[in-house]
Design a protein around this motif. Sequence first.
Motif, PDB file in Angstrom:
ATOM      1  N   ARG A  28       0.826  -1.214   0.000  1.00 37.26           N
ATOM      2  CA  ARG A  28       0.000   0.000   0.000  1.00 37.26           C
ATOM      3  C   ARG A  28       0.863   1.268   0.000  1.00 37.26           C
ATOM      4  N   PHE A  32       0.939   4.604  -2.488  1.00 32.56           N
ATOM      5  CA  PHE A  32       0.770   5.976  -2.018  1.00 32.56           C
ATOM      6  C   PHE A  32       1.966   6.849  -2.427  1.00 32.56           C
ATOM      7  N   VAL A  49      -0.500  11.299   1.237  1.00 36.15           N
ATOM      8  CA  VAL A  49      -1.373  10.313   0.616  1.00 36.15           C
ATOM      9  C   VAL A  49      -1.388   9.123   1.558  1.00 36.15           C
ATOM     10  N   ASN A  50      -2.580   8.704   1.962  1.00 36.72           N
ATOM     11  CA  ASN A  50      -2.694   7.570   2.875  1.00 36.72           C
ATOM     12  C   ASN A  50      -4.109   7.016   2.775  1.00 36.72           C
ATOM     13  N   GLY A  51      -4.291   5.854   3.331  1.00 30.41           N
ATOM     14  CA  GLY A  51      -5.611   5.237   3.320  1.00 30.41           C
ATOM     15  C   GLY A  51      -5.561   3.864   3.946  1.00 30.41           C
ATOM     16  N   VAL A  56      -8.682   5.736  -0.344  1.00 32.50           N
ATOM     17  CA  VAL A  56      -7.501   6.574  -0.242  1.00 32.50           C
ATOM     18  C   VAL A  56      -7.903   8.026   0.037  1.00 32.50           C
TER      19      VAL A  56
END
Length: 153
Positions: A28, A32, A49-51, A56
Amino acid sequence: MAGTYSQIYIQVVFAVKGRQNLLQKEWRDDVFKYMSGIIKNKGHKPIIVNGVSDHVHVFIGLKPSMALSDLVRDIKNNSTNFIHDNHWVSGKFSWQEGYGAFSYSHSQIAYVYDYILNQENHHSKQKFQDEYLDFLKKFEVEHDIKYLFDWIE
C-alpha cells in the motif's frame, strides 16, 4: 508583469471499485508514494497520501494550472497501471468512479495531515461510509445517496 499566486488545499477521497479490500498493507505505501510522485510530476504539492484497504485520502496543494478532475483521473489511471504492472492483485484492479473533494485553509493543514496519517486507527472506530457521509454533511455538499460509492456491509 504580474504573476498568478494561489494557495489551494484540497483533500480528495476515492475508493477501490466495489469497495473491495484490495490495497494490501504490504504494498500500500508503495502505491501511495507512487501517487505522490504523480501529483508532484504534474506540478502540484503532495502533502500526504494515505488510506486503508478500500479507499484513499490524498491531500494536495493544488496549482490552478490543471483541473482537479484531470489530476484525479491521472492519479487513478496511473496508479491502476502501477498496481497491475506489479501484479499485486490477481484479476482486474480499478477505482470506483467519482471522488469527494474538500477544501481547507492554510491553518488547517496540520489537522488534515494528522487525520489522514492516522487512517488505520480512525477506521478501527468508524466505517468508511460514515466517514464519507460526515464529510458531505460537514462541507454541506448536496448529494443523492444513489450516486455515492457502492457500499459493502
